[in-house]
Motif scaffolding. Structure first.
Motif, mmCIF file in Angstrom:
data_model
loop_
_atom_site.group_PDB
_atom_site.id
_atom_site.type_symbol
_atom_site.label_atom_id
_atom_site.label_comp_id
_atom_site.label_asym_id
_atom_site.label_seq_id
_atom_site.Cartn_x
_atom_site.Cartn_y
_atom_site.Cartn_z
ATOM 1 N N HIS A 25 0.809 -1.289 0.136
ATOM 2 C CA HIS A 25 0.048 -0.388 0.165
ATOM 3 C C HIS A 25 1.054 1.262 0.293
ATOM 4 C CE1 HIS A 25 1.302 -0.109 4.465
ATOM 5 N NE2 HIS A 25 0.405 -0.823 4.442
ATOM 6 N N ALA A 26 2.291 1.276 0.826
ATOM 7 C CA ALA A 26 3.007 2.296 0.870
ATOM 8 C C ALA A 26 4.132 2.002 -0.755
ATOM 9 C CB ALA A 26 4.229 1.694 1.879
ATOM 10 N N GLY A 27 3.679 1.376 -1.850
ATOM 11 C CA GLY A 27 4.445 1.002 -2.919
ATOM 12 C C GLY A 27 5.558 0.376 -2.609
ATOM 13 N N GLY A 28 6.203 0.180 -1.903
ATOM 14 C CA GLY A 28 7.334 -0.769 -1.228
ATOM 15 C C GLY A 28 6.911 -2.317 -2.411
ATOM 16 N N THR A 29 7.963 -3.115 -2.039
ATOM 17 C CA THR A 29 8.102 -3.787 -3.248
ATOM 18 C C THR A 29 8.469 -5.385 -1.976
ATOM 19 O OG1 THR A 29 10.504 -3.565 -3.569
ATOM 20 C CG2 THR A 29 8.998 -3.087 -4.952
ATOM 21 N N ARG A 30 8.689 -5.531 -0.911
ATOM 22 C CA ARG A 30 8.621 -5.937 0.409
ATOM 23 C C ARG A 30 7.733 -5.992 1.486
ATOM 24 N NH1 ARG A 30 15.776 -6.820 1.105
ATOM 25 N NH2 ARG A 30 16.008 -6.662 -0.883
ATOM 26 N N PRO A 31 7.237 -6.760 1.790
ATOM 27 C CA PRO A 31 6.255 -7.328 2.864
ATOM 28 C C PRO A 31 7.353 -6.735 3.874
ATOM 29 C CG PRO A 31 6.356 -9.041 1.939
ATOM 30 C CD PRO A 31 7.532 -8.745 1.272
ATOM 31 N N HIS A 32 7.014 -5.962 5.633
ATOM 32 C CA HIS A 32 7.366 -6.352 6.869
ATOM 33 C C HIS A 32 8.424 -7.360 7.642
ATOM 34 C CE1 HIS A 32 5.456 -1.722 6.610
ATOM 35 N NE2 HIS A 32 4.131 -2.683 7.340
ATOM 36 N N ILE A 33 7.777 -8.308 6.665
ATOM 37 C CA ILE A 33 8.328 -9.815 7.771
ATOM 38 C C ILE A 33 8.646 -10.533 6.239
ATOM 39 C CG2 ILE A 33 7.750 -9.445 9.850
ATOM 40 C CD1 ILE A 33 5.361 -11.986 8.443
ATOM 41 N N THR A 34 9.914 -11.253 6.853
ATOM 42 C CA THR A 34 10.130 -12.244 5.321
ATOM 43 C C THR A 34 9.360 -13.457 5.283
ATOM 44 O OG1 THR A 34 12.782 -11.827 6.249
ATOM 45 C CG2 THR A 34 11.912 -13.370 4.522
ATOM 46 N N LEU A 35 8.698 -13.530 4.247
ATOM 47 C CA LEU A 35 7.510 -14.692 3.839
ATOM 48 C C LEU A 35 8.375 -15.741 3.947
ATOM 49 C CD1 LEU A 35 4.462 -12.771 2.528
ATOM 50 C CD2 LEU A 35 5.349 -13.317 4.953
ATOM 51 N N VAL A 36 7.719 -16.513 3.105
ATOM 52 C CA VAL A 36 8.216 -17.720 3.259
ATOM 53 C C VAL A 36 7.837 -17.894 1.415
ATOM 54 C CG1 VAL A 36 8.295 -18.967 5.183
ATOM 55 C CG2 VAL A 36 6.336 -19.427 3.875
ATOM 56 N N SER A 37 7.460 -17.392 0.833
ATOM 57 C CA SER A 37 6.977 -17.575 -1.205
ATOM 58 C C SER A 37 6.373 -16.261 -1.071
ATOM 59 C CB SER A 37 5.615 -18.180 -0.542
ATOM 60 O OG SER A 37 4.562 -17.888 -0.523
ATOM 61 N N ASP A 38 6.318 -15.826 -2.126
ATOM 62 C CA ASP A 38 6.190 -14.897 -2.717
ATOM 63 C C ASP A 38 4.393 -14.916 -3.637
ATOM 64 O OD1 ASP A 38 6.447 -16.886 -4.933
ATOM 65 O OD2 ASP A 38 7.177 -15.185 -6.240
ATOM 66 N N GLU A 39 4.108 -15.169 -3.375
ATOM 67 C CA GLU A 39 2.241 -15.772 -2.828
ATOM 68 C C GLU A 39 2.217 -14.211 -2.614
ATOM 69 O OE1 GLU A 39 0.516 -19.415 -2.532
ATOM 70 O OE2 GLU A 39 1.866 -19.165 -1.206
ATOM 71 N N PRO A 40 0.894 -12.914 -3.481
ATOM 72 C CA PRO A 40 -0.050 -12.464 -2.463
ATOM 73 C C PRO A 40 -0.374 -12.280 -1.886
ATOM 74 C CG PRO A 40 -0.444 -12.104 -5.053
ATOM 75 C CD PRO A 40 0.869 -13.531 -4.209
ATOM 76 N N GLY A 41 -0.349 -10.973 -0.895
ATOM 77 C CA GLY A 41 -1.781 -10.594 -0.563
ATOM 78 C C GLY A 41 -1.857 -11.131 1.205
ATOM 79 N N ILE A 42 -2.780 -12.641 1.248
ATOM 80 C CA ILE A 42 -3.490 -13.191 2.379
ATOM 81 C C ILE A 42 -3.121 -14.299 2.276
ATOM 82 C CG2 ILE A 42 -5.343 -14.226 1.883
ATOM 83 C CD1 ILE A 42 -6.678 -13.279 4.953
ATOM 84 N N ARG A 43 -2.686 -14.686 1.186
ATOM 85 C CA ARG A 43 -1.896 -15.715 0.169
ATOM 86 C C ARG A 43 -0.493 -15.901 0.412
ATOM 87 N NH1 ARG A 43 -2.995 -15.454 -5.814
ATOM 88 N NH2 ARG A 43 -1.709 -16.569 -5.810
ATOM 89 N N GLY A 44 -0.085 -15.543 0.974
ATOM 90 C CA GLY A 44 1.958 -15.226 1.480
ATOM 91 C C GLY A 44 1.144 -15.501 3.141
ATOM 92 N N LEU A 45 0.525 -15.714 3.297
ATOM 93 C CA LEU A 45 0.045 -15.281 5.344
ATOM 94 C C LEU A 45 0.356 -15.830 5.122
ATOM 95 C CD1 LEU A 45 -0.776 -11.465 6.273
ATOM 96 C CD2 LEU A 45 2.162 -12.178 6.440
ATOM 97 N N PHE A 46 -0.613 -17.009 4.925
ATOM 98 C CA PHE A 46 -1.405 -17.694 4.851
ATOM 99 C C PHE A 46 0.169 -19.359 5.219
ATOM 100 C CE2 PHE A 46 -6.202 -17.631 3.711
ATOM 101 C CZ PHE A 46 -6.161 -16.767 5.024
ATOM 102 N N ARG A 47 0.822 -19.027 4.076
ATOM 103 C CA ARG A 47 2.002 -19.929 3.334
ATOM 104 C C ARG A 47 2.786 -20.055 4.899
ATOM 105 N NH1 ARG A 47 2.437 -24.131 0.614
ATOM 106 N NH2 ARG A 47 2.012 -23.227 -1.319
ATOM 107 N N TYR A 48 2.925 -18.608 4.992
ATOM 108 C CA TYR A 48 3.798 -18.659 6.532
ATOM 109 C C TYR A 48 3.194 -18.746 8.311
ATOM 110 C CZ TYR A 48 6.837 -15.702 9.626
ATOM 111 O OH TYR A 48 7.765 -15.268 10.798
ATOM 112 N N ARG A 49 2.254 -19.180 7.723
ATOM 113 C CA ARG A 49 1.640 -19.714 9.378
ATOM 114 C C ARG A 49 -0.038 -20.133 9.058
ATOM 115 N NH1 ARG A 49 1.440 -20.892 14.490
ATOM 116 N NH2 ARG A 49 1.185 -18.827 15.737
ATOM 117 N N PRO A 50 0.821 -21.933 8.426
ATOM 118 C CA PRO A 50 -0.439 -22.241 7.784
ATOM 119 C C PRO A 50 -1.765 -22.241 9.085
ATOM 120 C CG PRO A 50 1.208 -23.520 8.093
ATOM 121 C CD PRO A 50 1.818 -21.978 8.551
ATOM 122 N N GLU A 51 -0.913 -23.040 10.775
ATOM 123 C CA GLU A 51 -1.426 -22.892 11.747
ATOM 124 C C GLU A 51 -2.600 -22.166 11.861
ATOM 125 O OE1 GLU A 51 2.835 -24.438 12.393
ATOM 126 O OE2 GLU A 51 1.830 -22.966 11.686
#
Length: 213
Positions: A25-51
């Motif tokens: 939303h700020a025009g940046g190319t990286r999320p605030h944390i390092t995720l485990v995939s490059d999937e966008p939006g909530i999909r990357g967060l789901f992959r990061y924390r499947p529990e």
């Protein structure tokens, strides 16, 4: 509705600049944390924390795909509308696409609803439910007896009112989850169209989450 989010001009001034590249939303190319995939939006967060992904996906499945007297399209409209109020690009475009393929008028109608539900060619019941959803987006205590009475007068049942409030509240959480970690999204509608044709959220994520866990 006469709230500050209704006029199209006010809405557009709040919306981030249109982006075809994947940025946050700020025009940046990286999320605030390092995720485990490059999937966008909530999909990357789901992959990061499947529990935590599993119960969130199941909640979406029940609310948006489960048995209801509200159509799947109407429920997706509520999700998209709240996401637009929260200026969450990924959630808005995702659920606008889901809604568009389930409403006869397609994306043109979703654009009208986003601009101003009062003048959009939708039923009085859906307008009243969107007024409730918009109130929830501003804060739970913003929902008044007048909102509820108007929805009932338009034909909404208590269960439909309940589910509207819960969809709106849930999407405020999803929107803040997605943007609070600065996940990436684009504004190209074609990116979201193919996934919108899938039948349900659990179906999309079941195999991937089982594998991740």
């Amino acid at each position: 509705m006469t709230d500050a989010f209704s006029p199209a001009v006010a809405r557009e001034t709040r919306w981030p600049l249109r982006q075809r590249e994947f940025v946050n939303h700020a025009g940046g190319t990286r999320p605030h944390i390092t995720l485990v995939s490059d999937e966008p939006g909530i999909r990357g967060l789901f992959r990061y924390r499947p529990e935590t992904a599993q119960p969130l996906v199941q909640l979406s499945e029940v609310l948006l795909c489960g048995d209801s007297t509200l159509s799947r399209g109407e429920r997706e409209v509520i999700a998209a509308y709240v996401s637009s109020l929260n200026r969450c690009r990924f959630c808005y475009h995702t659920h606008a696409a889901f809604a568009a393929i389930r409403m006869p008028e397609g994306m043109a109608l979703i654009d009208q609803i986003r601009a101003d539900p009062d003048t959009a060619p939708i039923s009085p019941q859906l307008k009243a439910l969107l007024a409730i959803a918009g109130a929830v987006q501003r804060g739970g205590q913003e929902v008044t007896g007048e909102h509820v009475n108007a929805a009932r007068a338009a034909g909404a049942t208590d269960l439909e009112i309940h589910d509207t409030v819960l969809i709106a509240a849930a999407f405020c959480m999803y929107n803040r989850y997605v943007d609070g970690l600065a996940t990436l999204a684009c504004d190209d509608p074609e990116h979201y169209a193919d996934r919108a044709r899938l039948s349900g959220y659990v179906k999309v994520w079941e195999d991937e989450l089982d594998e991740a866990c």
